[in-house]
Design a protein around this motif. Sequence first.
Motif, PDB file in Angstrom:
ATOM      1  N   ASN A   2     -24.430  -1.339 -32.537  1.00  0.00           N
ATOM      2  CA  ASN A   2     -23.563  -0.977 -31.410  1.00  0.00           C
ATOM      3  C   ASN A   2     -23.251  -2.227 -30.598  1.00  0.00           C
ATOM      4  N   LEU A  46     -20.085   2.027 -17.130  1.00  0.00           N
ATOM      5  CA  LEU A  46     -21.105   1.082 -16.686  1.00  0.00           C
ATOM      6  C   LEU A  46     -20.668   0.263 -15.469  1.00  0.00           C
ATOM      7  N   ASN A  97     -10.599 -11.310 -22.639  1.00  0.00           N
ATOM      8  CA  ASN A  97     -10.494 -10.641 -21.346  1.00  0.00           C
ATOM      9  C   ASN A  97     -11.744 -10.758 -20.489  1.00  0.00           C
ATOM     10  N   LEU A  98     -12.907 -10.958 -21.115  1.00  0.00           N
ATOM     11  CA  LEU A  98     -14.127 -10.978 -20.300  1.00  0.00           C
ATOM     12  C   LEU A  98     -14.758 -12.373 -20.228  1.00  0.00           C
ATOM     13  N   HIS A 108     -21.119  -6.902 -24.234  1.00  0.00           N
ATOM     14  CA  HIS A 108     -20.343  -7.315 -23.058  1.00  0.00           C
ATOM     15  C   HIS A 108     -21.172  -7.329 -21.782  1.00  0.00           C
ATOM     16  N   GLN A 109     -22.274  -6.605 -21.789  1.00  0.00           N
ATOM     17  CA  GLN A 109     -23.066  -6.511 -20.563  1.00  0.00           C
ATOM     18  C   GLN A 109     -23.706  -7.852 -20.213  1.00  0.00           C
ATOM     19  N   HIS A 110     -23.891  -8.711 -21.236  1.00  0.00           N
ATOM     20  CA  HIS A 110     -24.414 -10.069 -20.988  1.00  0.00           C
ATOM     21  C   HIS A 110     -23.675 -11.008 -21.934  1.00  0.00           C
ATOM     22  N   PRO A 115     -21.632  -5.264 -16.091  1.00  0.00           N
ATOM     23  CA  PRO A 115     -20.375  -5.767 -16.683  1.00  0.00           C
ATOM     24  C   PRO A 115     -20.128  -5.155 -18.053  1.00  0.00           C
ATOM     25  N   CYS A 116     -18.869  -4.868 -18.376  1.00  0.00           N
ATOM     26  CA  CYS A 116     -18.586  -4.286 -19.695  1.00  0.00           C
ATOM     27  C   CYS A 116     -17.151  -4.589 -20.138  1.00  0.00           C
ATOM     28  N   VAL A 117     -16.187  -3.757 -19.744  1.00  0.00           N
ATOM     29  CA  VAL A 117     -14.758  -3.806 -20.120  1.00  0.00           C
ATOM     30  C   VAL A 117     -14.509  -4.054 -21.609  1.00  0.00           C
ATOM     31  N   VAL A 118     -15.337  -3.458 -22.483  1.00  0.00           N
ATOM     32  CA  VAL A 118     -15.052  -3.462 -23.922  1.00  0.00           C
ATOM     33  C   VAL A 118     -13.725  -2.736 -24.181  1.00  0.00           C
ATOM     34  N   LYS A 136     -22.064   6.115 -26.165  1.00  0.00           N
ATOM     35  CA  LYS A 136     -21.631   6.628 -27.468  1.00  0.00           C
ATOM     36  C   LYS A 136     -21.491   8.146 -27.535  1.00  0.00           C
ATOM     37  N   SER A 145     -20.850  -2.974 -28.852  1.00  0.00           N
ATOM     38  CA  SER A 145     -20.186  -2.791 -27.556  1.00  0.00           C
ATOM     39  C   SER A 145     -21.112  -3.150 -26.404  1.00  0.00           C
ATOM     40  N   GLN A 146     -22.421  -3.135 -26.638  1.00  0.00           N
ATOM     41  CA  GLN A 146     -23.369  -3.455 -25.567  1.00  0.00           C
ATOM     42  C   GLN A 146     -23.367  -4.948 -25.219  1.00  0.00           C
ATOM     43  N   ILE A 205     -13.842  -5.388 -35.975  1.00  0.00           N
ATOM     44  CA  ILE A 205     -13.860  -4.300 -34.994  1.00  0.00           C
ATOM     45  C   ILE A 205     -13.088  -3.116 -35.565  1.00  0.00           C
ATOM     46  N   ALA A 237     -14.747   2.401 -28.936  1.00  0.00           N
ATOM     47  CA  ALA A 237     -15.578   1.207 -28.738  1.00  0.00           C
ATOM     48  C   ALA A 237     -16.512   1.335 -27.547  1.00  0.00           C
ATOM     49  N   CYS A 238     -16.311   2.334 -26.697  1.00  0.00           N
ATOM     50  CA  CYS A 238     -17.117   2.465 -25.478  1.00  0.00           C
ATOM     51  C   CYS A 238     -18.599   2.495 -25.833  1.00  0.00           C
ATOM     52  N   PRO A 239     -19.414   1.678 -25.145  1.00  0.00           N
ATOM     53  CA  PRO A 239     -20.848   1.649 -25.472  1.00  0.00           C
ATOM     54  C   PRO A 239     -21.577   2.941 -25.109  1.00  0.00           C
TER      55      PRO A 239
END
Lengths: 525, 341
Positions: free
Chosen positions: B241, A434, B223-224, B246-248, A441-444, A496, B243-244, B155, A492-494
Motif C-alpha cells: 500500500n 488524513l 505535487n507534494l 506520502h505521509q513522510h 500530509p498525504c494528497v495522493v 483502503k 499510498s502511505q 501506479i 489510490a486513497c490510503p
Amino acid sequence: MRITLVRRLWQAAFLALFLYLAFMTAGLAARLGALSASASFFLEVDPLVAFGTLCATGQLYHLGAFGLAWALVVFASALVFGRAFCSWVCPFGTTHHAIGSLARPRAAKDRCRRNDYRPAQALKYVVLAGFLGAACLGSVQIGLLDPLCLYHRSLATSLFPLIESAVRAALPGGWIYAGEAPLFQGGWAIGAAALALFLANTALPRFFCRVLCPLGALLGLLSRFALFRIARDESACTRCGMCRAHCEGACDPDGKLRQSECLVCLNCIEDCPHGALSFRLLPRESGARPWPEVRDRRLVLGACVGAVAAPLVRLSGGTERSFSPAAIRPPGAVEELEFLKRCVKCGQCMRVCPTNVLQPALLEAGIEGVWTPVLNMRYGACEKNCALCGQVCPTGAIERLTVAQRNGEAPYPGGDAPVKVKLGTSFYDRGRCLPWAMDIPCVVCEEVCPVSPKAIYSVETMVTTRDGTSLAIKLPRVDPSLCIGCGACEHACPVKDLPAIRVTAAGETRSRGWGTRERGLLLKG
Amino acid sequence: MDGGTAGRRDFLRRCATTAAVGAAGGGLAWWAYGRQRRPRPAGAVSLDDLAARFARPDLPGAPALVVARDTAIADARGGPIDPAVIERMLARALEPLGTMARFVPRGGSVLVKPNAAFAADPLSGAIADPRTIAAVVKSAFAAGAAEVLVADNPIAAPALVFDRSGIAAAVRAAGGRIVVPDERGFAPVRVTGATVLPDWPAFIAVLARVDAVIGIAPVKDHNLCGASLTMKNWYGLLGGNRSQFHQHIHEVICDLWRLVRPAAPLLVLDGTRVLMRNGPTGGSAADVVVRNTLAVGTDPVAIDAFGVTLLGRDPRAVKYLVDAEAAGFGTLEFARRMREV
C-alpha cells in the motif's frame, strides 16, 4: 464421412472459437491497445439479442458493417434447417451436449427414456414471451438466460478467473508473472448458476436447451417454417424406438416429429436400424407437429407478466429519480433508460477492462440492472486513455468511442460536438481524510488525478496541532468542473476500506453529453 | 447363539475395532496438536546481502554526472526522438564514466527500471521515453549483457502501461524482456538505516536475479515533494500500500535510495522533455517543455539537483535532496562534479 462426425467437428470448432475469443478478449486488449477480434461476433449473430433490443429500441444497432444484422444469418438458417444452430454452432449447447453424453446411462432402454418428450419443455416459450414482453416496455432482460450472453458472462466473471487462479497456483514460483488475476463482485453466484446448469444435464440431458433456453424457443418457433426436417418412412419404421437413444431434442422422431423441439443433431438417422429416417426438403406435412405444444393463453400470460414486471420494478425508483450513487456507468454508456434497453449483460466489457474496475452490478442499478456493468473503484480505476469497453459492446449500450472522443478532444461521428465524458464526481469525506481530519500530509489523490489541470488541488494551510505547534499542511479539494469521475483518487486513497474520497454518479454525462438533468450536478460545465 | 448379547469372539473383535478407530482419531489429534505453529511472515531480505554481486571497478576521477545536450533530438512539440541520435548521445555521455561496460558485467543479467507509472503517451512527459529505454537496453547488450529485464510496478494497470506507452514494443525490439509484476514476485525487504520505511514488499524476484541495475527517470514536477527524478523512481520497485508513503514523502525517498544503494545503480535522467507542472501525471501538451538533455551519473543527489534546474527551480528548495546531501548520499553542488559532452 458420417454426418454426425461432421456435426461434431463443427461443434468443436465453434466452441473452440468462442472460448478462444472470450479468453483473448482480455489478452488481446492489453497487447494491442485496440481489439482486432472479440466474442462480439457470436452475440451479433444471436437473433435473440437482435430481436430483444429491437423490441426495446426499435432499431438494429450497428456500427460499421452489419452489426446486429448478422443475426439474419441465423434467422435464415432456422427458416431453412430449423434449430440447427443449437446442435451445430451454439457453444453453450455444445457444452451441455458434451456433459450430457458423459452422463449417459448404459442400458439403451434408460437412454431412450431420458429422451422422452416432457411437458416442461414448453416452459421456454413462456420464458421467451416474458422476456419479450419486458423488452417491449424498455427493460431488456434476455441476457439473463440467452445462452451466449449467459455463457460469456459466466466465463468472464467466474469460470476463466477460476481456471486462471488454479493455473497460477499450480505454476512454479518462478519469476515470470502474468499480472494480477481479476476479481468480480458476486462472480461466485454467476459461476454457481452456470455450473448448476451444467450439472442439470446429469438428470436430464440438455436441460437448459430443452426447458429454459429463450433463444432455442425463438428458433423453435421459426422452425415451423423450416424447409428441411427429419422425415420418417412409415413403411420402413418398426416403431422400435432406437432413434430416441441419442435424441438431443426429445422430439419424438419415431412418432409425429416435434419440429420445434428438434435440435437437428441427426443422431436418429444413424441410430435407426431400418434406414427409415432422413433429413429431407419439404416432406409430407402430416408427419410432424410444426408448432410447439404450448397453449396460446400461456404465451399471452407470459408476455403480460413480463410487460407488467418491467414497469413494476421501476415503481421503487432508482432508475431515474433516487438513482443509486454507486450506479457509475462505463465511459461511452448511453443514458440510463436507453442503457437498460440495450445491455444484454454479456460481460464482455468486464473481460476486456484492463483495470478490473468494471464489475457486474449487484443492486447498484436496481433489480433490472443486475449484472450490467458498473464501476467499483475499490477494484480499480477507470483509465483515462482507454475506451476498450465500448469496442466490444455488441448492442451499443456502451458506444464505440475513441480515446480522443471520450476525452472531449474530437467530435463524434455524425458531427455531435466534442463532449468530455464524466462518469461521476469525486467527493471528500473530510472526517476520514488524513490531512483534513488528522493533520497528516498525504494528497495522493492529487498526485494520481490524470486530468490537466488537475481536478484535485490542494491549498497549503496553517493548522495548529494537538501540542499547540503550527504546521503547514496541504488540504485537498475537488474542482467539480474538471473531475471526470475516473476514480483514480478513490482507488489510490490510503484509507483502503472506505476511502476518504469517493466517486458517486452525481454530475455524470453519458456518451455525447446525453443524460438527464436528474444526474447532473453543475448548472454550467 | 440365542439371547441379545454377542458371543465372546464377536465381542472381542468389535471392541478391538472400536478401540482401533478411537486410537486412530486420538493419534491424529495428538499429531496435529503437536504441530501447532504460529504462521510467521517471510523473513525480510536486504540488498546489503547481495552487494558483492554488484561490485564494479573503481574509476578514479570520474565525474559524478555527465550531461549531453543535442538540439536535434526532439522537435518543438516534444515529438518523437530519433533513436539513433539518442543512442549516440547515451554513448557519448557514458564515455567519461567508463562506458556501459563498467556497469554491466559481461554475461550478466541487467535490470532496467524506467519510470513507467502511467498508461500515458510518452509525449506527456509523465513517463520515461521508450526510445531512451531502448537505447539503454541496446547499450547494455552491446556491453556484453546476457539478459536485460525491464520492470516497473506502475501506479496504473501494468500490462496497459507497458503496451500503451510503447515501452513494451521498443524493449522487445531491442531484445529486452518486460517483466510484469504480480504479488508472487514481491517479498519484504529490510532497508538498513531506514528512517521511516518498515520492512516492505519489494520486487525481489528481479532484484535477486540481476548483476546490475539501471534507473531511467523523466524530469517531472510533483505535487507534494516538488520534483520526481531518479531517486523517486525507485518507488516502482516496491509493492504494498504505497499510498502511505506520502505521509513522510521526503524521508521515504531517502529510504528508497538506502534500499537500492547496495546495487550501485547507474542513473539515467531523460530530460528530452520536462513536465513543468501538473505533475506527476501531466495530461496536457501545455505542461511539457523540450530540453533536449540527457544526464547519466552515479550520484543521485547531483543528478537530481541538476534535474531540478531543468524544471527551472532551486535544488535547495527540494527537502529530500537537502536531506540526502546531509545523509551523505551525494552533493547538491553538482556543477563542480559535472562534465558536459
